[in-house]
Design an enzyme around this catalytic site. Structure first.
Site, PDB file in Angstrom:
ATOM      1  N   GLU A 187      33.868  57.987  16.806  1.00  0.00           N
ATOM      2  CA  GLU A 187      33.519  57.762  18.209  1.00  0.00           C
ATOM      3  C   GLU A 187      32.386  58.678  18.648  1.00  0.00           C
ATOM      4  O   GLU A 187      31.551  58.291  19.479  1.00  0.00           O
ATOM      5  CB  GLU A 187      34.749  57.969  19.097  1.00  0.00           C
ATOM      6  CG  GLU A 187      35.920  57.057  18.787  1.00  0.00           C
ATOM      7  CD  GLU A 187      35.555  55.589  18.895  1.00  0.00           C
ATOM      8  OE1 GLU A 187      34.654  55.248  19.688  1.00  0.00           O
ATOM      9  OE2 GLU A 187      36.161  54.774  18.178  1.00  0.00           O
ATOM     10  N   GLY A 192      33.621  27.414  36.635  1.00  0.00           N
ATOM     11  CA  GLY A 192      33.266  28.785  36.305  1.00  0.00           C
ATOM     12  C   GLY A 192      34.276  29.380  35.351  1.00  0.00           C
ATOM     13  O   GLY A 192      35.268  28.743  34.985  1.00  0.00           O
ATOM     14  N   PRO A 193      34.059  30.615  34.916  1.00  0.00           N
ATOM     15  CA  PRO A 193      34.979  31.252  33.963  1.00  0.00           C
ATOM     16  C   PRO A 193      36.365  31.435  34.573  1.00  0.00           C
ATOM     17  O   PRO A 193      36.533  31.390  35.796  1.00  0.00           O
ATOM     18  CB  PRO A 193      34.304  32.607  33.673  1.00  0.00           C
ATOM     19  CG  PRO A 193      32.893  32.454  34.127  1.00  0.00           C
ATOM     20  CD  PRO A 193      32.906  31.463  35.242  1.00  0.00           C
ATOM     21  N   THR A 220      40.864  28.541  42.174  1.00  0.00           N
ATOM     22  CA  THR A 220      42.102  28.125  42.843  1.00  0.00           C
ATOM     23  C   THR A 220      42.289  28.873  44.152  1.00  0.00           C
ATOM     24  O   THR A 220      42.807  28.308  45.125  1.00  0.00           O
ATOM     25  CB  THR A 220      43.300  28.365  41.909  1.00  0.00           C
ATOM     26  OG1 THR A 220      43.051  27.724  40.647  1.00  0.00           O
ATOM     27  CG2 THR A 220      44.567  27.798  42.499  1.00  0.00           C
ATOM     28  N   GLY A 235      38.242  32.838  40.821  1.00  0.00           N
ATOM     29  CA  GLY A 235      38.700  32.525  42.175  1.00  0.00           C
ATOM     30  C   GLY A 235      38.589  31.076  42.572  1.00  0.00           C
ATOM     31  O   GLY A 235      38.538  30.777  43.769  1.00  0.00           O
TER      32      GLY A 235
END
Length: 787
Positions: free
Chosen positions: A426, A203-204, A210, A208
């Site tokens: 903006e 996954g990216p 690890t 999570g």
């Protein structure tokens, strides 16, 4: 190489150097003599200042003992000098003419010195040969290079559990099964199930992977080895394969155990004969890893868990079943997952009452678990910087901005004109997005400089989306071009501030044409294919697999999309120019505006109709019939409560029903064993009762109640009979699954044999419980995943 080996090596080298220095120092008999030039020595001889002399013919040096030291000898009365070859006779004659005592020494050289000259290089070669031999010997590689660098987690280390993991419930459930198999293997072995040999988490970054591995290590209760993929490959040939062998040898000695390899793409990339060739060191390491994972060798009780961000570049042989039996995607958390992650990371921190974590979860779409953890930590750091006691909502808001755009550039001083251009730029983004029908509402707009931006407008989706329509992508184009349109409309010339907007708009438009097939002129065709080399870890670019005419059409379609969005933004800003001026003034005064303030400014702004110029289906006419309504939409129309979701997948309910039927059948068979004896045990009428008890003796067709010596024929005690099944009865669960008659399936290696389940006289945990009463997502074959 560990610390102990380094200390030993340094100590040995120091001892050898010290011994060599001592030998040469104490064997040198020229200590005490001052080295001078040859001319100085000759002047001392000619000046009758020499008391005695020694000529070392072998070394071609002359030692002089002077009567008195002087300035030429720096006050020393013992000097030594070198003389040219063949000059010894002249020196002897000169010294004799001065009536000086002369001694001639011819050194033969020490035996030890001769041995060192010839033996030392030989010893060096032998040492190199031994070292390289040990390097080829696998785990005993020279200086410990072939030893695995895997770390075994000790019991004293702080443990992470599944309760510390949030937002990835599916991955937790899959890994909980691994942990449950290691701790309670009986339930799985009774069904003949085998534990997965390998689990790949992909996954990216920051989702999570690890953390999940650490949770497995904290809950498994078995030895856990962890290593990085980059620790296998070094500069020496054969180191990687040797470390793989040593790692699995350690694991087999501690089985059952778990090995976690982080960033396995460093060693598991696809093999090939391109860069690096077939004898590449990384390929040797990968080949050894493939053999250890599923080869001829025994790999009993060793589970390999690996994590990677790039599963697309891994070797297919590494991903096949038998090596990585289970591949678990770990993606970005959804809304519920983000709420859970924020609750986990805010636990133990003083959060103020005004801090809306649920609202924060809605505004952080696309963030990973690591991003959310960083947001909470940044808010805590900001609060501590201001000597605060509780983490407030504004602190969390500032932390989100810092994580997305970087820290605020407070020291940047800009002119009033540039600030005005930024406010209109903006404001153009915000007004264009507010007037479009298919875009997320603007949550906040600011002209404060962060990172590389001078300001930004944030559009926050109200819900997670996995699909985007063509109208939504066109609205994104209008939103991106709103800043450039405002610059041209108000200041009559563009600026460089729209560079990122143009890049974003071009990317969206080109993907609409070449990837998503949203151009009626070019059709639903994918143009361009990625190509590259897996050794590089990424694609080398996009190859144009189309003609120059098609390339020109692609450019025309992209330009047409961007021009249409630019024109739409221009028309919106022209129609609501007064609103744009009001918005720019508020931004110049307050610098940051949120949605409640924007709603008051845009009260008179109405939604524009969708752009229909691209609604061309190539002659195909869409149907006028609307799509059906979902159960939720129907419930809203009828005023009924929202329908309950499906409690569990169909296969879970089917397993639960079959298990209950099998348990009921087993209990009925047990109750019949205590009934009155009926007919003979070997007649045809007795077979029905025997079948209820399971297979015991075959029916030989004897009359009911008939007995004879030696009848019925006896079979060996462990003789196996195939189970018989009643037409309307499911087999008792669980049934043994022997590989051949007479042999039951062996227990899993390194585990004790399992008792029967359920034990005799006891029922299964969910026996007698109808399927409707089973807990949601829980069945006899699916234990709940905690955390």
């Amino acid at each position: 190489m560990n610390r102990k080996n380094v200390i030993r090596m340094v100590t040995a080298i120091a001892v050898v150097v010290l011994l060599g220095w001592s030998f040469f120092y104490f064997s040198d008999d020229t200590r005490g003599y001052k080295f001078v030039d040859t001319s100085v020595a000759m002047s001392q001889i000619n000046g009758h200042n020499v008391k005695s002399a020694q000529i070392d013919d072998r070394e071609q040096q002359l030692r002089l003992t002077l009567k008195k030291g002087n300035n030429d000898t720096d006050g020393s009365d013992k000097v030594i000098t070198k003389y040219p070859t063949g000059y010894a006779v002249d020196l002897f004659n000169a010294l004799s003419a001065k009536n000086t005592k002369v001694t001639t020494a011819v050194n033969e050289g020490s035996i030890l010195g001769e041995l060192l000259v010839y033996v030392l290089p030989l010893l060096l070669l032998v040492g190199l040969f031994v070292m390289f031999s040990r390097m080829q010997g696998g785990a005993r590689m020279g200086f410990g290079f072939g030893k695995s660098r895997a770390k075994q987690l000790s019991k004293d280390m702080p443990k992470t559990t599944f309760a510390d993991v949030a937002g990835v419930d599916e991955a937790v459930e899959e890994l909980y099964e691994i942990k449950d198999f290691l701790q309670n293997p009986c339930r799985y072995q009774t069904l003949g199930a085998k534990i997965p040999k390998g689990v790949l988490l992909y996954g990216p970054p920051g989702t999570g992977k690890t953390l999940l591995a650490r949770a497995v290590a904290g809950e498994a209760g078995v030895p856990f080895f962890t290593i990085s993929g980059s620790d296998f490959v070094e500069m020496f040939v054969g180191v990687g394969a040797s470390r793989v062998r040593d790692l699995f040898d350690q694991a087999k000695q501690n089985s059952p155990c778990i090995i976690f390899v982080d960033e396995i793409d460093a060693v598991g990339r696809q093999r090939g004969t391109g860069l690096g060739g077939g004898h590449d060191e990384r390929e040797q390491t990968l080949n050894q890893l493939l053999v250890e994972m599923d080869g001829f060798g025994d790999r009993a009780g060793v589970i390999l868990i690996a994590a990677t961000n790039r599963p697309d570049i891994l070797d297919p042989a590494l991903l096949r079943p038998g090596r990585f039996d289970r591949q678990i995607p770990v993606s970005n958390p959804d809304l519920a997952g983000r709420r859970a992650v924020l609750r986990v990371h805010s636990k133990g921190k003083p959060i103020a009452d005004d801090a809306d974590l649920d609202g924060l979860a809605k505004r952080t779409v696309g963030m990973t678990g690591a991003d959310l953890a960083n947001v909470v930590n940044e808010a805590a750091l900001l609060t501590a910087r201001e000597n605060g006691l509780v983490i407030t909502g504004p602190a969390l808001e500032e932390a989100v901005d810092r994580v997305i755009g970087g820290p605020r550039r407070k020291g940047r001083i800009i002119s009033e004109q540039e600030k005005k251009i930024t406010a209109y730029h903006e404001g153009g983004h915000t007004l264009a997005a507010w007037a479009m029908p298919d875009i997320e509402p603007i949550y906040k707009v600011t002209i404060l400089a962060r990172g590389r931006t001078g300001g930004h407008a944030v559009a926050v989706p109200e819900e997670d989306k996995g699909l985007r329509t063509r109208s939504e992508m066109i609205a994104q184009l209008v939103f991106a071009m709103g800043g450039r349109a405002a610059e041209e409309l108000v200041f009559r010339e563009p600026t460089t501030g729209a560079v990122s907007d143009i890049e974003k708009a071009t990317k969206i438009a080109r993907s609409m044409v070449t990837e998503f097939g949203m151009s009626s002129k070019l059709g639903a065709v994918r143009y361009g294919s990625e190509h590259g080399d897996p050794f590089l870890g990424r694609t080398m670019g996009t190859q144009a697999d189309y003609s120059h005419e098609v390339a020109r059409d692609i450019d025309d379609e992209v330009r047409k999309l961007i021009e249409a969005a630019h024109t739409e933004a221009w028309e919106i800003l022209t129609e609501y120019r007064d609103v744009l001026d009001t918005l720019a003034g508020e931004l110049l005064e307050k610098e940051t505006l949120h949605r409640p303030e924007l709603e008051g400014i845009f009260a008179s702004v109405e939604k524009r109709p969708r752009l229909t110029m691209f609604d061309d289906f190539g002659g195909r006419i869409p149907s006028d019939k609307p799509p059906i309504k979902t159960p939720g939409e129907l419930a809203i129309e009828r005023g009924e409560p929202w329908p309950q979701p499906v409690p569990e997948p169909a296969f879970k309910a089917a397993i639960a029903r079959a298990s209950q039927a099998a348990e009921a059948s087993h209990q009925a068979a047990q109750s019949d064993t205590d009934g009155p004896p009926g007919q003979g045990a070997n007649g045809s009428h007795a077979g029905d009762r025997q079948r209820q008890h399971g297979p015991t003796q075959p029916d030989y067709g004897a009359p009911p109640g008939w007995h004879a010596p030696g009848w019925p024929p006896q079979q060996p005690p462990d003789y196996w009979y195939p189970p018989e099944q009643q037409p309307s009865q499911s087999p008792y669960w669980p049934q043994p699954a022997p590989s051949y008659p007479g042999q039951a399936p062996p227990p899993y290696p390194s585990y004790p044999p399992c008792p029967s389940y359920p034990p005799p006289g006891q029922s299964a945990p969910d026996a007698g419980k109808p399927p409707a009463q089973l807990d949601e997502g829980v069945s006899p074959s699916n234990p709940p995943a905690h955390g």
